[in-house]
Design an enzyme around this catalytic site. Structure first.
Site, short mmCIF file in Angstrom:
data_model
loop_
_atom_site.label_atom_id
_atom_site.label_comp_id
_atom_site.label_asym_id
_atom_site.label_seq_id
_atom_site.Cartn_x
_atom_site.Cartn_y
_atom_site.Cartn_z
N MET A 172 8.09 1.22 -9.79
CA MET A 172 7.58 0.16 -8.92
C MET A 172 6.39 -0.57 -9.55
O MET A 172 6.05 -1.68 -9.14
CB MET A 172 7.17 0.75 -7.57
CG MET A 172 8.36 1.04 -6.68
SD MET A 172 7.88 1.99 -5.23
CE MET A 172 6.85 0.81 -4.39
N LYS B 107 0.81 -1.22 0.00
CA LYS B 107 0.00 0.00 0.00
C LYS B 107 0.84 1.27 0.00
O LYS B 107 0.31 2.36 -0.11
CB LYS B 107 -0.92 0.00 1.23
CG LYS B 107 -2.06 -0.99 1.10
CD LYS B 107 -3.24 -0.57 1.99
CE LYS B 107 -4.40 -1.52 1.90
NZ LYS B 107 -4.21 -2.71 2.75
N SER B 108 2.16 1.13 0.15
CA SER B 108 2.99 2.32 0.25
C SER B 108 3.26 2.95 -1.11
O SER B 108 3.26 2.27 -2.13
CB SER B 108 4.31 1.94 0.92
OG SER B 108 5.26 2.95 0.73
N CYS B 109 3.46 4.28 -1.12
CA CYS B 109 3.76 4.98 -2.37
C CYS B 109 5.24 4.95 -2.71
O CYS B 109 5.64 5.35 -3.80
CB CYS B 109 3.33 6.45 -2.29
SG CYS B 109 1.57 6.65 -2.37
N VAL B 110 6.08 4.58 -1.75
CA VAL B 110 7.52 4.61 -2.06
C VAL B 110 8.17 3.23 -2.02
O VAL B 110 8.10 2.47 -1.22
CB VAL B 110 8.31 5.58 -1.16
CG1 VAL B 110 8.08 7.00 -1.60
CG2 VAL B 110 7.95 5.41 0.29
#
Lengths: 105, 155
Positions: free
Chosen positions: B32, A102-105
């Site tokens: 990503m 769920k993280s953006c980075v």
């Protein structure tokens, strides 16, 4: 809720294709998911990443970021992208039987 | 469902902390997701890849109403540094890297980093002024050429 047939196993997944019941996960299932993600074979280097994700998820309750994989897990970023091309954390987490990151980075 | 985005070209035109981070986060987020990513640094955005400046990027505390600091107070010596430190601390907790570390991360992730020729000439910079991760200095025409098929994002 959906189901996914992987070799001789059938596992529960969310709509996103990530496993929802960690008890169903095993190494053979991981190999099958890897094939779906276009990774032919899970080498010891792949397992190193998968096992770190599982361990860290257990301790922290969230999927580690690429930065944490490097700093805490000692996994080089270039190497990570080579092992799991086109979306390393997403792919590795799915293979590890964990939820979608769920993280953006 | 529409086709997936395959390629992005991000223009980073600002030199403040809050100006640079969105470009870096979007480029890294693209990688990503398996999306090809290029970042074109122009005008003060060049500070993010200039060796002497990349470690000293600060938050703008003046002329930034969203900060909630009156301009006159934001202008006091040390205010920008203090706001930057507070923000960096929070970002570190969220595992968001510092700018030099982020540039390295992007390069390792396979993103391409370019400097804008017009700005390089205007600021009198040389290739050697940039960090090693910078791929090359490009004209805007070359930037459009290599952005063929990409979504262009201006920040």
């Amino acid at each position: 809720m959906a189901e996914l047939k992987l070799g001789k196993y059938t596992v529960e997944t969310g709509e996103d294709g990530y496993m929802t019941n960690p008890d169903q996960w095993n190494k053979e299932i991981a190999e099958e998911i890897a094939k779906q993600e276009n990774i032919k074979e899970l080498t010891p280097d792949h397992w190193n990443v998968i096992e770190f994700l599982q361990k860290d998820y257990k301790e922290k309750g969230s999927i580690p970021t690429i930065r944490r994989l490097k700093k805490v897990g000692g996994i080089d970023t270039k190497e990570l992208y080579k092992l799991f091309p086109e979306g390393p954390v997403k792919k590795a987490a799915r293979i590890a039987g964990l939820p979608k990151p769920k993280s953006c980075v | 469902m529409a086709d997936k985005i395959k390629k992005v070209s991000i223009v980073c035109s600002k030199g403040s902390l809050e100006g640079i981070y969105p470009a870096l986060i979007m480029a890294n987020g693209a990688r990503m997701e398996g999306i090809e990513a290029s970042v074109f640094f122009t005008f003060f955005g060049l500070d993010a890849i200039t060796k002497k400046k990349m470690k000293k990027i600060k938050v703008a505390t003046v002329g930034n109403p969203a900060m909630g600091i009156p301009t006159l107070i934001g202008a006091l010596p040390g205010m920008s540094l203090m706001a930057t430190k507070m923000m960096m601390k929070k970002m570190d907790e969220l595992d968001i890297p510092s700018i030099p570390e982020f540039i390295e991360l992007l390069s390792d992730a396979g993103a391409k980093l370019y400097a804008c020729k017009a700005s390089v000439d205007m600021f009198g910079l040389k290739e050697s002024d940039f960090c090693d991760q910078v791929d090359s200095v490009l004209t805007v025409g070359e930037f459009y050429e290599l952005s063929s098929g990409a979504e262009i994002i201006f920040t």
